[in-house]
Design an enzyme around this catalytic site. Sequence first.
Site, PDB file in Angstrom:
ATOM      1  N   LYS A   1       7.443   4.808  19.384  1.00 31.24           N
ATOM      2  CA  LYS A   1       6.572   5.343  18.322  1.00 31.24           C
ATOM      3  C   LYS A   1       5.200   5.700  18.874  1.00 31.24           C
ATOM      4  O   LYS A   1       4.602   6.706  18.492  1.00 31.24           O
ATOM      5  CB  LYS A   1       6.427   4.327  17.186  1.00 31.24           C
ATOM      6  CG  LYS A   1       5.438   4.739  16.083  1.00 31.24           C
ATOM      7  CD  LYS A   1       5.770   6.075  15.426  1.00 31.24           C
ATOM      8  CE  LYS A   1       5.013   6.346  14.158  1.00 31.24           C
ATOM      9  NZ  LYS A   1       3.586   6.609  14.239  1.00 31.24           N
TER      10      LYS A   1
ATOM     11  N   GLU B   1       2.215  13.757  19.505  1.00 30.09           N
ATOM     12  CA  GLU B   1       1.619  14.326  18.285  1.00 30.09           C
ATOM     13  C   GLU B   1       0.196  14.785  18.569  1.00 30.09           C
ATOM     14  O   GLU B   1      -0.213  15.887  18.190  1.00 30.09           O
ATOM     15  CB  GLU B   1       1.636  13.262  17.199  1.00 30.09           C
ATOM     16  CG  GLU B   1       0.958  13.580  15.903  1.00 30.09           C
ATOM     17  CD  GLU B   1       0.909  12.324  15.014  1.00 30.09           C
ATOM     18  OE1 GLU B   1       1.982  11.794  14.695  1.00 30.09           O
ATOM     19  OE2 GLU B   1      -0.197  11.887  14.662  1.00 30.09           O
TER      20      GLU B   1
ATOM     21  N   HIS C   1       5.517   8.863  20.645  1.00 35.19           N
ATOM     22  CA  HIS C   1       5.615   9.895  19.598  1.00 35.19           C
ATOM     23  C   HIS C   1       4.218  10.312  19.161  1.00 35.19           C
ATOM     24  O   HIS C   1       3.894  11.504  19.077  1.00 35.19           O
ATOM     25  CB  HIS C   1       6.396   9.369  18.391  1.00 35.19           C
ATOM     26  CG  HIS C   1       6.205  10.194  17.147  1.00 35.19           C
ATOM     27  ND1 HIS C   1       5.097  10.051  16.314  1.00 35.19           N
ATOM     28  CD2 HIS C   1       6.935  11.189  16.601  1.00 35.19           C
ATOM     29  CE1 HIS C   1       5.167  10.918  15.321  1.00 35.19           C
ATOM     30  NE2 HIS C   1       6.270  11.621  15.480  1.00 35.19           N
ATOM     31  N   ASN C   2       3.364   9.344  18.912  1.00 33.70           N
ATOM     32  CA  ASN C   2       2.010   9.661  18.454  1.00 33.70           C
ATOM     33  C   ASN C   2       1.184  10.323  19.535  1.00 33.70           C
ATOM     34  O   ASN C   2       0.380  11.212  19.247  1.00 33.70           O
ATOM     35  CB  ASN C   2       1.316   8.389  17.944  1.00 33.70           C
ATOM     36  CG  ASN C   2       1.785   8.024  16.550  1.00 33.70           C
ATOM     37  OD1 ASN C   2       2.937   8.283  16.186  1.00 33.70           O
ATOM     38  ND2 ASN C   2       0.902   7.464  15.756  1.00 33.70           N
TER      39      ASN C   2
ATOM     40  N   SER D   1       7.933   7.032  11.301  1.00 34.92           N
ATOM     41  CA  SER D   1       7.098   8.235  11.350  1.00 34.92           C
ATOM     42  C   SER D   1       7.454   9.204  10.237  1.00 34.92           C
ATOM     43  O   SER D   1       8.614   9.378   9.894  1.00 34.92           O
ATOM     44  CB  SER D   1       7.261   8.960  12.692  1.00 34.92           C
ATOM     45  OG  SER D   1       6.459  10.125  12.700  1.00 34.92           O
TER      46      SER D   1
ATOM     47  N   HIS E   1      -7.073   2.616  54.444  1.00 35.35           N
ATOM     48  CA  HIS E   1      -6.025   2.367  53.439  1.00 35.35           C
ATOM     49  C   HIS E   1      -4.654   2.843  53.884  1.00 35.35           C
ATOM     50  O   HIS E   1      -3.706   2.765  53.118  1.00 35.35           O
ATOM     51  CB  HIS E   1      -6.429   3.029  52.120  1.00 35.35           C
ATOM     52  CG  HIS E   1      -7.636   2.384  51.493  1.00 35.35           C
ATOM     53  ND1 HIS E   1      -7.705   1.034  51.195  1.00 35.35           N
ATOM     54  CD2 HIS E   1      -8.836   2.901  51.138  1.00 35.35           C
ATOM     55  CE1 HIS E   1      -8.884   0.750  50.660  1.00 35.35           C
ATOM     56  NE2 HIS E   1      -9.606   1.865  50.627  1.00 35.35           N
TER      57      HIS E   1
ATOM     58  N   MET F   1       2.364   3.304   2.074  1.00 37.83           N
ATOM     59  CA  MET F   1       3.540   3.352   2.956  1.00 37.83           C
ATOM     60  C   MET F   1       4.582   2.315   2.545  1.00 37.83           C
ATOM     61  O   MET F   1       5.764   2.616   2.418  1.00 37.83           O
ATOM     62  CB  MET F   1       3.116   3.117   4.421  1.00 37.83           C
ATOM     63  CG  MET F   1       2.429   4.287   5.076  1.00 37.83           C
ATOM     64  SD  MET F   1       3.523   5.708   5.313  1.00 37.83           S
ATOM     65  CE  MET F   1       4.564   5.110   6.642  1.00 37.83           C
TER      66      MET F   1
ATOM     67  N   ALA G   1       0.891  -1.168   0.000  1.00 34.42           N
ATOM     68  CA  ALA G   1       0.000   0.000   0.000  1.00 34.42           C
ATOM     69  C   ALA G   1       0.927   1.216   0.000  1.00 34.42           C
ATOM     70  O   ALA G   1       2.150   1.067  -0.100  1.00 34.42           O
ATOM     71  CB  ALA G   1      -0.896  -0.021   1.240  1.00 34.42           C
TER      72      ALA G   1
ATOM     73  N   ASN H   1       3.316  -8.411  -2.742  1.00 35.22           N
ATOM     74  CA  ASN H   1       2.040  -7.975  -2.213  1.00 35.22           C
ATOM     75  C   ASN H   1       1.044  -9.116  -2.390  1.00 35.22           C
ATOM     76  O   ASN H   1       1.191  -9.919  -3.332  1.00 35.22           O
ATOM     77  CB  ASN H   1       1.539  -6.728  -2.949  1.00 35.22           C
ATOM     78  CG  ASN H   1       0.366  -6.061  -2.215  1.00 35.22           C
ATOM     79  OD1 ASN H   1       0.545  -5.404  -1.190  1.00 35.22           O
ATOM     80  ND2 ASN H   1      -0.835  -6.281  -2.741  1.00 35.22           N
TER      81      ASN H   1
HETATM   82  C1  6PG Z   1       3.303   9.216  11.776  1.00 36.20           C
HETATM   83  C2  6PG Z   1       1.813   9.389  12.034  1.00 36.20           C
HETATM   84  C3  6PG Z   1       1.038   8.149  11.599  1.00 36.20           C
HETATM   85  C4  6PG Z   1      -0.476   8.343  11.547  1.00 36.20           C
HETATM   86  C5  6PG Z   1      -0.977   8.965  12.798  1.00 36.20           C
HETATM   87  C6  6PG Z   1      -2.382   9.519  12.630  1.00 36.20           C
HETATM   88  O1  6PG Z   1       4.052   9.202  12.771  1.00 36.20           O
HETATM   89  O2  6PG Z   1       3.663   9.128  10.612  1.00 36.20           O
HETATM   90  O3  6PG Z   1       1.636   9.558  13.427  1.00 36.20           O
HETATM   91  O4  6PG Z   1       1.401   7.092  12.474  1.00 36.20           O
HETATM   92  O5  6PG Z   1      -0.790   9.138  10.474  1.00 36.20           O
HETATM   93  O6  6PG Z   1      -0.978   8.004  13.766  1.00 36.20           O
HETATM   94  O7  6PG Z   1      -3.270   8.627  13.127  1.00 36.20           O
HETATM   95  P1  6PG Z   1      -4.448   9.069  14.133  1.00 36.20           P
HETATM   96  O8  6PG Z   1      -4.423  10.555  14.322  1.00 36.20           O
HETATM   97  O9  6PG Z   1      -5.686   8.603  13.395  1.00 36.20           O
HETATM   98  O10 6PG Z   1      -4.191   8.306  15.390  1.00 36.20           O
END
Ligand code: 6PG
Length: 492
Positions: free
Chosen positions: A198, A205, A201-202, A144, A468, A29, A27, A48
Amino acid sequence: MVATSTDAGQPGTAQTGTAQIGVTGLAVMGRNLARNFARHGFTVAVHNRSWSKTESLVADHGDEGTFVASESMADFVASLERPRKVVVMVKAGAPTDAVIDELVPLLEEGDIVVDAGNAHFPDTIRREAALREHGLHFVGSGVSGGEEGALLGPSIMPGGTAEAYASLGPILEEIAAKVDGVPCCTYVGPDGAGHFVKMVHNGIEYADMQLIAEAYDLLRHGLGASAPEIGEVFATWNSGDLESFLIEITADVLAHTDAGTGRPFVDVVADRAEQKGTGRWTVQSGLDLGVPITGIAEATFARALSGSVPQRTAAAGTLPAHTQPWAVEDRDAFVEDVRLALYASKVVAYSQGFDQIAAASELYGWGIDRGAMARIWRGGCIIRARFLNRITEAYERDPQLPLLLADPYFTDAVSNGVAAWRRVVAAAATHGVPTPAFSSSLAYYDGVRAERLPAALIQAQRDFFGAHTYQRTDREGTFHTEWSGDRTEQPA
Ligand code: 6PG
């Protein structure tokens, strides 16, 4: 150059064992990662489930490097040199397990399976242990940077064994983003460490995006400014301490006009934020670890609130606002206050995220170097930002830093904005603008620096109704008071 592993008419004869890296799952990525490997001179085996996707990759991009295309998984595996390095780029969860189950019987001791999807780190821990039983290496790797990053240079966060990284790492470092010539890829730690980092990281984000959205909302309401006008503010901010990919794209999105209506694009987008799950996992992990990642949690819950249609419908026009009308006298001063509050809140979110990484690293024995994580996040990834250089430096000064906020650079940088932060959070409350991330980050800042917290009262309450027990400030030990009796205190 494109070869197929059945070129000589015999499966695998023409190209047996020539590919240095393989990608299954083409796909966008996976396709872009395969292209990135090929562009860097590696011979890339590609496969694939549907052959048409493989065919279209080599048809569209066969001139970018050397691909060895295989229709069957067996031919795909056979086309790889030993130790085989197979990158799996399929949906997280059951699809990944299915591909692994198909691969394992075809692989030999020392071969490496890389899961480069957004897998949940407990799944990675399980898979790594299972493949180890077969003498195989399983590398859970965060990647990422989205589709563009996969092609042009992502930030890569591989876990697994150091032995696997010895042969896989140089290839990943070659295709990763570079900052000052340094690859945004390094060995993170054993088993699930890479996918955990990761995940955090998200989570960061999510916090970053929520804070930006709240800053936008405040400027929208406080200044009565249009989306393009606010886009210009973000563009200006992007030349300073807030310089980052997310600030840059925010300026771009806010400047965009919807072709169909001629209105600012953001004004025609439904205000219900979705989420694929990585932020949720981060919050669940923070709760399990006992790490107050309040910025990430509020950002995740804010997305859920935006999608809570029944509740929002019931509240609209029903819940009285009791707000004061905005009356911003000095627009520039207000914009600067919001910028300072955004920066301070962002530091809190990163400080909390790095605390979470430290807590997990301790619990799982991963030995994660937080400075190295900040370093590989400087480029390629979604949260890439100028101030990650400062975070890298902070953890280089003190790898055991207990609180990023307490690093001299950040203590100074944030303290310059605390008064503004308080004005902005107060204004948001006074004027009824929801700022859960700004407000919770300020609450965290005040909580973490407080001399005394009201948790003492909570301990007393817990001992009163549940026996407690509690500890005292003036002597060692654990105690219980006989609340229902003579109220004497006993050592517990
Ligand atoms: C990255 C992004 C990728 C994804 C996000 C968005 O690091 O390249 O974070 O992992 O696009 O997770 O996903 P959601 O906002 O739907 O969780």
